[in-house]
Design an enzyme around this catalytic site. Structure first.
Site, PDB file in Angstrom:
ATOM      1  N   ARG A   1      -0.134   0.406 -11.306  1.00 58.81           N
ATOM      2  CA  ARG A   1      -0.425  -0.616 -10.319  1.00 58.81           C
ATOM      3  C   ARG A   1      -0.233  -2.023 -11.225  1.00 58.81           C
ATOM      4  O   ARG A   1      -0.999  -2.958 -10.555  1.00 58.81           O
ATOM      5  CB  ARG A   1      -1.409  -0.527  -9.142  1.00 58.81           C
ATOM      6  CG  ARG A   1      -1.191   0.688  -8.498  1.00 58.81           C
ATOM      7  CD  ARG A   1       0.078   0.603  -7.544  1.00 58.81           C
ATOM      8  NE  ARG A   1       0.234   1.857  -6.857  1.00 58.81           N
ATOM      9  CZ  ARG A   1       0.848   2.931  -7.285  1.00 58.81           C
ATOM     10  NH1 ARG A   1       1.441   2.857  -8.448  1.00 58.81           N
ATOM     11  NH2 ARG A   1       1.191   3.727  -6.576  1.00 58.81           N
TER      12      ARG A   1
ATOM     13  N   SER B   1      -1.714  -0.309   1.423  1.00 61.84           N
ATOM     14  CA  SER B   1      -2.836   0.364   0.808  1.00 61.84           C
ATOM     15  C   SER B   1      -3.836  -0.789   0.593  1.00 61.84           C
ATOM     16  O   SER B   1      -3.397  -1.788  -0.363  1.00 61.84           O
ATOM     17  CB  SER B   1      -2.380   1.001  -0.374  1.00 61.84           C
ATOM     18  OG  SER B   1      -1.752   2.163  -0.158  1.00 61.84           O
TER      19      SER B   1
ATOM     20  N   GLU C   1      -6.116  -3.638  -4.103  1.00 61.12           N
ATOM     21  CA  GLU C   1      -4.563  -3.686  -4.254  1.00 61.12           C
ATOM     22  C   GLU C   1      -4.003  -4.835  -3.440  1.00 61.12           C
ATOM     23  O   GLU C   1      -3.056  -5.318  -4.125  1.00 61.12           O
ATOM     24  CB  GLU C   1      -4.293  -2.426  -4.059  1.00 61.12           C
ATOM     25  CG  GLU C   1      -2.716  -2.184  -4.431  1.00 61.12           C
ATOM     26  CD  GLU C   1      -2.228  -0.889  -4.229  1.00 61.12           C
ATOM     27  OE1 GLU C   1      -1.103  -0.636  -3.570  1.00 61.12           O
ATOM     28  OE2 GLU C   1      -2.706   0.222  -4.684  1.00 61.12           O
TER      29      GLU C   1
END
Length: 305
Positions: free
Chosen positions: A178, A227, A297
């Site tokens: 990520r 998310s 995130e």
């Protein structure tokens, strides 16, 4: 909050600019959470050349950020000072060539997945599960359902802060979980991905399974930001949130989704402060029950009221 109008100043410094500059432009309609304050200036470049012209002329003391579809974004209630650059229609072209697909940074990930499938290119179906655009997927090494951008990435084009157009390969992107290690002051404009030969019908069937799984396990078609927290090494964020007793937890009109606890939802009328406070409350409870400190995130931008 209402910001001073600096659009005349910006346009005067960038002769020939074609894209619109909007003062105090509402950002809530551009965010999937449907909340938050305005952008001091919203710039929608016509194409890469227009973006390059603007970046070269933008004064060094004016802050800026880039948004795409607004799917992984929380705009705080006070709005965003400086310039918000939105990559729209001029950055949404998609073209398949052999076993590769080139796509503009504003192209929705799902459309890239479909273009690849129809061209018989296997390996990009996972993009169907990422609710965003190519630029965001590059910046965070987006992934879902067993695939990540780094697995199919070939190259990217970007506009640098001084207006130069640069090309980046895998080494320059320095992908990690990520994360993308490319300089933060680059604005991605296009990417090229490659896969392997496959049967279009089989790839489309794989995408359909992803669609069905998302619908069954995630709060799709709601005011959410995807998310919320990154998965800690060897752990699942949703399990930690669930274990902390946060399923269905509500603050104001913001709620931890009862369907998937790594999603925060705007039930209607939630402020950005409601959503961010809820997220921080979840982080505190997870830390207290498991010792794990969850990392956001979702990108939070702007200033509080």
């Amino acid at each position: 909050m209402t910001f001073p109008d600096i659009t005349p100043f910006l346009r005067a410094g960038a002769a020939g600019l074609r894209g619109p500059l909007e003062a105090n432009a509402p950002l809530a309609p551009l965010s999937w959470f449907r909340t938050g304050g305005p952008a001091q200036v919203l710039f929608s470049p016509e194409d890469e050349a227009d973006l390059s012209l603007f970046m070269a002329a933008l004064p060094a003391d004016v802050p800026w950020l880039v948004i795409g579809l607004g799917s992984n974004l929380l705009v705080r209630d006070g709005g965003v000072p400086g310039v918000v650059i939105r990559l729209g229609r001029g950055f949404q072209d998609i073209a398949a060539d052999g076993l590769a697909v080139s796509a503009g940074a504003g192209a929705p990930d799902v459309k890239v997945a479909r273009a690849a499938a129809e061209a018989g290119i296997r390996g990009l179906a996972f993009l169907r599960g990422i609710p965003g655009a190519v630029g965001g997927a590059l910046r965070m090494n987006g992934g879902a359902y067993g695939g990540e951008v780094k697995d199919v990435f070939v190259s990217a084009r970007a506009v640098a802060r001084d207006g130069r157009v640069v090309t980046l390969g895998p080494a320059e992107m320095a992908f990690a979980y990520r994360r993308c290690g490319a300089p933060a002051d680059l604005v991605f404009t296009q990417a090229r991905f490659a896969g392997s030969a496959g049967d279009p019908a089989e790839i489309l069937a794989e995408m359909q399974k992803i669609t069905e799984q998302r619908s069954a396990t995630q709060p799709v078609n709601t005011r959410t930001g995807g998310s919320t927290f990154k998965n800690p090494p060897g752990r699942s964020a949703w399990q930690l949130v669930d274990g902390a007793g946060c399923r269905g937890l509500t603050i104001g009109a913001a709620q931890v989704s009862p369907l998937h606890t790594n999603f925060l939802v705007n039930l209607g009328g939630a402020t950005a402060a409601d959503i961010e406070t809820l997220g921080e409350t979840v982080r505190e409870r997870v830390k207290a029950t498991s010792g794990v400190e969850l990392e956001w995130e979702i990108k939070r931008v702007g200033v509080p009221v």
